[in-house]
Enzyme design. Structure first.
Site, PDB file in Angstrom:
ATOM      1  N   ASP A 131      34.672 -56.818  14.808  1.00  0.00           N
ATOM      2  CA  ASP A 131      35.475 -55.835  14.078  1.00  0.00           C
ATOM      3  C   ASP A 131      36.953 -56.202  13.978  1.00  0.00           C
ATOM      4  O   ASP A 131      37.639 -55.764  13.067  1.00  0.00           O
ATOM      5  CB  ASP A 131      35.313 -54.455  14.723  1.00  0.00           C
ATOM      6  CG  ASP A 131      35.783 -53.345  13.808  1.00  0.00           C
ATOM      7  OD1 ASP A 131      35.679 -53.500  12.587  1.00  0.00           O
ATOM      8  OD2 ASP A 131      36.270 -52.321  14.312  1.00  0.00           O
ATOM      9  N   CYS A 185      16.546 -49.067   0.694  1.00  0.00           N
ATOM     10  CA  CYS A 185      16.529 -47.605   0.832  1.00  0.00           C
ATOM     11  C   CYS A 185      15.670 -46.944  -0.240  1.00  0.00           C
ATOM     12  O   CYS A 185      15.460 -45.720  -0.195  1.00  0.00           O
ATOM     13  CB  CYS A 185      17.947 -47.048   0.754  1.00  0.00           C
ATOM     14  SG  CYS A 185      19.011 -47.619   2.093  1.00  0.00           S
ATOM     15  N   CYS A 188      15.781 -43.092  -1.811  1.00  0.00           N
ATOM     16  CA  CYS A 188      16.450 -42.148  -0.897  1.00  0.00           C
ATOM     17  C   CYS A 188      17.947 -42.067  -1.173  1.00  0.00           C
ATOM     18  O   CYS A 188      18.625 -43.088  -1.324  1.00  0.00           O
ATOM     19  CB  CYS A 188      16.211 -42.587   0.547  1.00  0.00           C
ATOM     20  SG  CYS A 188      17.009 -41.505   1.777  1.00  0.00           S
ATOM     21  N   CYS A 191      22.059 -39.948   2.370  1.00  0.00           N
ATOM     22  CA  CYS A 191      23.440 -40.181   2.798  1.00  0.00           C
ATOM     23  C   CYS A 191      24.424 -39.849   1.681  1.00  0.00           C
ATOM     24  O   CYS A 191      25.495 -39.284   1.930  1.00  0.00           O
ATOM     25  CB  CYS A 191      23.615 -41.625   3.265  1.00  0.00           C
ATOM     26  SG  CYS A 191      23.278 -42.879   1.999  1.00  0.00           S
ATOM     27  N   CYS A 237      33.446 -39.745  11.164  1.00  0.00           N
ATOM     28  CA  CYS A 237      32.462 -38.848  10.571  1.00  0.00           C
ATOM     29  C   CYS A 237      31.087 -39.493  10.728  1.00  0.00           C
ATOM     30  O   CYS A 237      30.946 -40.701  10.535  1.00  0.00           O
ATOM     31  CB  CYS A 237      32.776 -38.622   9.092  1.00  0.00           C
ATOM     32  SG  CYS A 237      31.546 -37.601   8.218  1.00  0.00           S
TER      33      CYS A 237
END
Length: 312
Positions: A131, A185, A188, A191, A237
């Site tokens: 990161d 995915c 779907c 999200c 979040c």
């Protein structure tokens, strides 16, 4: 030792050190990722961060991190632990920031694995990334077959979902790469539909300037029109991750080391956070939510309190 044997040995020692899933990718430059990042920069998706074309070029090519690199060892560690119950007057914190700063834990894990690889090679042949280094970790993780990139732009790992920390060890060793997954995915949109700010477009791109996680980390004021949509999130979040079916199926049985340090790190009292100063802030310094400083957290508490008051 042949590449396949060496790869098996590297995966075994990574698992011994604590990696939950390990896969290997070639260290060749990732041109599709470079173009994707350039397109995101052109759209302004990353406007609140200091990324530029030079960063995109570096992140898409492991040679920048380690000249002579041939392979990238990609690892995942699950971190999802049980969610605290929501209570009035309390803020919400993304699960990745509940515990001691994951950068330190993951870097320690990566360094242990890298040291074992160096021992195996009898010379230093590694460099770690987690990161903080310019490496497109999700792209290389997807290339390695560690998982696939979902419509929420996070990597989804079979059996673990998307609540995973990623880490990479770039090495000059020639290892046998794993094949990417063919999973997607499909239709779907869980999200995408759950995101209150409309940050997710559904095509695996995101306007980060509208993402609640980004909004709670920026130093400049949160745009007034978006404040009501932030809810009581004071750092990060989890809405898109928690709505993702593979993540829901995986449950909350992540590494116990990533459980909340204390109640205040998982669901802080908003009034106390609004008064955050000196000694009180020291208690949060061990977590990943401290890097922007107390001023940003006080700002977030004020926004969350405004939202909380609307529902009292």
């Amino acid at each position: 030792m042949e590449a396949s044997q060496l790869s098996s040995a590297v995966k075994a020692l990574a698992a011994e050190c604590g990696a939950h899933v390990v896969r290997i990718a070639s260290a060749r430059a990732d041109l599709p990722t470079l173009e994707r990042m350039r397109a995101a920069l052109a759209r302004g998706d990353l406007a609140t961060w200091s990324y530029d074309d030079a960063y995109a070029s570096a992140a898409s090519d492991p040679q920048t991190l380690l000249p002579g690199a041939r392979s990238v060892v990609c690892i995942a560690v699950a971190y999802a632990t049980p969610v605290p119950r929501e209570r009035r007057g309390r803020g919400r914190v993304s699960a990745y920031a509940w515990s001691r700063d994951y950068h330190r834990r993951m870097q320690a894990l990566l360094r242990r694995i890298a040291a074992r690889i160096d021992e195996l090679a009898r010379e230093q042949v590694t460099r770690v990334a987690c990161d903080t280094a310019p490496l497109a970790e999700r792209a290389f993780a997807a290339r390695s077959g560690l998982g696939w990139i979902g419509k929420h732009t996070s990597l989804i790992v079979h059996g673990l979902g998307s609540a995973v920390f990623l880490g990479e060890i770039v090495t000059t060793l020639e290892l046998e790469p794993d094949a990417p997954l063919r999973t997607s995915c499909g239709a779907c949109r869980a999200c995408v539909d759950v995101c209150p700010t409309g940050a997710l477009r559904g095509d695996r791109t995101m306007d980060a300037t509208r993402c609640i996680s980004d909004l709670t980390q920026r130093r400049d004021p949160i745009p007034r029109a978006l404040r009501p949509l932030v809810g009581t999130w004071v750092w990060g979040c989890d809405l898109c991750n928690d709505a993702c079916p593979p993540s829901r199926k995986a449950g909350r049985s992540g590494d116990p080391a990533f459980a909340p340090l204390a109640e205040e790190t998982a669901e802080p009292d908003l009034q106390a956070l609004l008064r955050l100063r000196g000694r009180a802030f020291v208690r949060l310094r061990e977590t990943a939510m401290s890097w922007r400083g107390a001023t940003v957290l006080r700002r977030n508490a004020a926004v969350a309190l405004g939202r909380s008051e609307e529902h009292t």
